[in-house]
Enzyme design. Sequence first.
Site, PDB file in Angstrom:
ATOM      1  N   LEU A  26       0.831  -1.197   0.000  1.00 15.21           N
ATOM      2  CA  LEU A  26       0.000   0.000   0.000  1.00 15.21           C
ATOM      3  C   LEU A  26       0.870   1.253   0.000  1.00 15.21           C
ATOM      4  O   LEU A  26       1.836   1.355   0.764  1.00 15.21           O
ATOM      5  CB  LEU A  26      -0.915  -0.013   1.231  1.00 15.21           C
ATOM      6  CG  LEU A  26      -2.139   0.899   1.191  1.00 15.21           C
ATOM      7  CD1 LEU A  26      -3.047   0.528   0.022  1.00 15.21           C
ATOM      8  CD2 LEU A  26      -2.906   0.808   2.509  1.00 15.21           C
ATOM      9  N   GLN A  77      -4.862  -6.777  -6.659  1.00 10.73           N
ATOM     10  CA  GLN A  77      -5.215  -7.274  -5.332  1.00 10.73           C
ATOM     11  C   GLN A  77      -6.433  -6.527  -4.810  1.00 10.73           C
ATOM     12  O   GLN A  77      -6.480  -5.292  -4.844  1.00 10.73           O
ATOM     13  CB  GLN A  77      -4.081  -7.125  -4.321  1.00 10.73           C
ATOM     14  CG  GLN A  77      -4.466  -7.827  -3.008  1.00 10.73           C
ATOM     15  CD  GLN A  77      -3.459  -7.679  -1.898  1.00 10.73           C
ATOM     16  OE1 GLN A  77      -3.229  -6.584  -1.408  1.00 10.73           O
ATOM     17  NE2 GLN A  77      -2.859  -8.804  -1.487  1.00 10.73           N
ATOM     18  N   CYS A 107      -3.668  -8.785   5.470  1.00  9.00           N
ATOM     19  CA  CYS A 107      -3.338  -7.486   6.048  1.00  9.00           C
ATOM     20  C   CYS A 107      -3.910  -7.378   7.458  1.00  9.00           C
ATOM     21  O   CYS A 107      -5.110  -7.582   7.663  1.00  9.00           O
ATOM     22  CB  CYS A 107      -3.881  -6.363   5.180  1.00  9.00           C
ATOM     23  SG  CYS A 107      -3.464  -4.719   5.823  1.00  9.00           S
ATOM     24  N   LYS A 154      -3.989 -14.378  -0.810  1.00  7.88           N
ATOM     25  CA  LYS A 154      -2.789 -14.096  -0.026  1.00  7.88           C
ATOM     26  C   LYS A 154      -3.182 -14.065   1.446  1.00  7.88           C
ATOM     27  O   LYS A 154      -4.124 -13.365   1.827  1.00  7.88           O
ATOM     28  CB  LYS A 154      -2.171 -12.763  -0.435  1.00  7.88           C
ATOM     29  CG  LYS A 154      -0.804 -12.492   0.208  1.00  7.88           C
ATOM     30  CD  LYS A 154      -0.153 -11.227  -0.375  1.00  7.88           C
ATOM     31  CE  LYS A 154       1.286 -11.071   0.119  1.00  7.88           C
ATOM     32  NZ  LYS A 154       1.370 -10.832   1.577  1.00  7.88           N
ATOM     33  N   ASN A 226       6.071 -16.026   1.158  1.00  4.81           N
ATOM     34  CA  ASN A 226       6.295 -14.593   1.307  1.00  4.81           C
ATOM     35  C   ASN A 226       6.727 -14.305   2.747  1.00  4.81           C
ATOM     36  O   ASN A 226       6.325 -14.997   3.665  1.00  4.81           O
ATOM     37  CB  ASN A 226       4.991 -13.847   0.968  1.00  4.81           C
ATOM     38  CG  ASN A 226       5.047 -12.368   1.291  1.00  4.81           C
ATOM     39  OD1 ASN A 226       4.160 -11.846   1.960  1.00  4.81           O
ATOM     40  ND2 ASN A 226       6.058 -11.671   0.823  1.00  4.81           N
ATOM     41  N   GLY A 227       7.578 -13.290   2.901  1.00  3.55           N
ATOM     42  CA  GLY A 227       7.940 -12.851   4.242  1.00  3.55           C
ATOM     43  C   GLY A 227       9.421 -12.931   4.550  1.00  3.55           C
ATOM     44  O   GLY A 227       9.972 -14.029   4.606  1.00  3.55           O
ATOM     45  N   GLY A 228      10.073 -11.798   4.711  1.00  2.00           N
ATOM     46  CA  GLY A 228      11.442 -11.757   5.187  1.00  2.00           C
ATOM     47  C   GLY A 228      12.510 -12.187   4.211  1.00  2.00           C
ATOM     48  O   GLY A 228      13.668 -12.355   4.603  1.00  2.00           O
ATOM     49  N   GLY A 248       8.907  -8.568  -0.937  1.00  2.00           N
ATOM     50  CA  GLY A 248       8.246  -7.300  -0.708  1.00  2.00           C
ATOM     51  C   GLY A 248       9.207  -6.150  -0.514  1.00  2.00           C
ATOM     52  O   GLY A 248       9.776  -5.624  -1.463  1.00  2.00           O
TER      53      GLY A 248
END
Length: 347
Positions: A26, A77, A107, A154, A226-228, A248
Site C-alpha cells: 500500500l 489485489q 493485512c 494471499k 512470502n515474508g522476510g 516485498g
Amino acid sequence: MTSRPESLTVLSPRPSPWRLSVAPMLDWTDRHCRHFHRQLTRQTRLYTEMVTTGALRFGDQARHLDYGAEEHPLALQLGGSEPEELAHATRLARQWGYDEVNLNCGCPSERVQRGAFGACLMAEAPLVADCVRAMREAAEPSQAGQTALPITVKHRIGIDKEESYAFVRDFVGTVAEAGCEVFIVHARNAWLKGLSPKENREVPPLRYELVYQLKREFPQLTIVLNGGVKTNEEIAAHLAHVDGVMVGREAYHNPWLMADWDTRFWGEAADPASDRDAVEQAMVRYMAERQAAAATPWAHIARHMLGLHNGLSGARRWRQVWSDHRLKGEPPEAVYQHAHRGAPAAV
C-alpha cells in the site's frame, strides 16, 4: 543487456507463472513503481496496491485500475469480504485485462479490520470460500478463446496466538475446495490487536517450515512463500520447497536485487537492464513523458527509485538530490544532471 550466469540459474523444467513476484504494498506499488520494476525484470509477476471493492464501486475506476501495457504479468489485489462486491470487482479486472485477481486475507491493520477484511478473514474460511466461488464465476471467459482469470488468495500462517499448523491447513483446504489453486503465504502470524502494521512485519516469528508443509500436503496447489526474503540465495533455497517466492520490502528498498532475476530464475537469455544508469535514464524519460502528458510531478515517480544505487559510494548524496523539494520545479533531465555530479558509478 547482461548475459545469463549459468552457474546461478535455478530452474524447474517449466517455471510456475508465480515463480517470482513483487508483493502488493500500500502506497508503494503504484503504476509508477511497477513501471520502474519493469526496467529490472520483465518476467516477474507484479501486483497492484490493495484496492477495496468499495473504491471500485463508488470511486474513480480508472485511477485505481489503469496501468501500462509493459506491466504484464500484472495482478489486481482486492480488499473485501462480500461475494457480490468481489465478483463485481473481478469482472472489472477482466475487462481491464489483468492477469490475476488476488484476495487479501493477510493485512492485519485495524483500518482494514474495520472493513471486515484482510487477515481477520482467516477466522472465516467458509466466507472466504464463498468469496472465491463468486470471484471464479465472474472470472470465467466472456468470449471464445479466452481463458479464465486466475483467482488467488494471499494470507498468513495464523492469526493472533493461534500457531498450530492445523489452522492454516484447514483454511487452505476449505478455500481450495472452492476452486482456489494458488495460495501466497506470508510465513508469519498476523496479530490483530496490539501490534502496528510495521510490527506485524517484524515481531511475529517467521516459520517457513509451515509453508513448506502446506506444499507437501497439497502438492496439487501452487504455494508461494512470502515474508522476510532478502537475498537471491534465500529465494533459491525456498524454491527447493515451494512453487514460488514473493519478495516485498527488499525489492522496493534494494531494487537492483531484481536485475538478474530474468536470467537467474526464469531462464531468459539476457536481463533487461545493462546497468543502473540505464535504468535511471529510462525513468527520467518516463518522468518527462508523464509530466508532459498527465501533469504528474516527477517527484511522485522518483520516490520509487531512491534505492537504485544502494551500496554504492555517493548513493546518499544521489538520494538527497532526487528528494530535494527545492528542485521540484526543474525538469527531471536537469535533476539527473545534478544527481550525477559526484554520484555513484553506473554499475
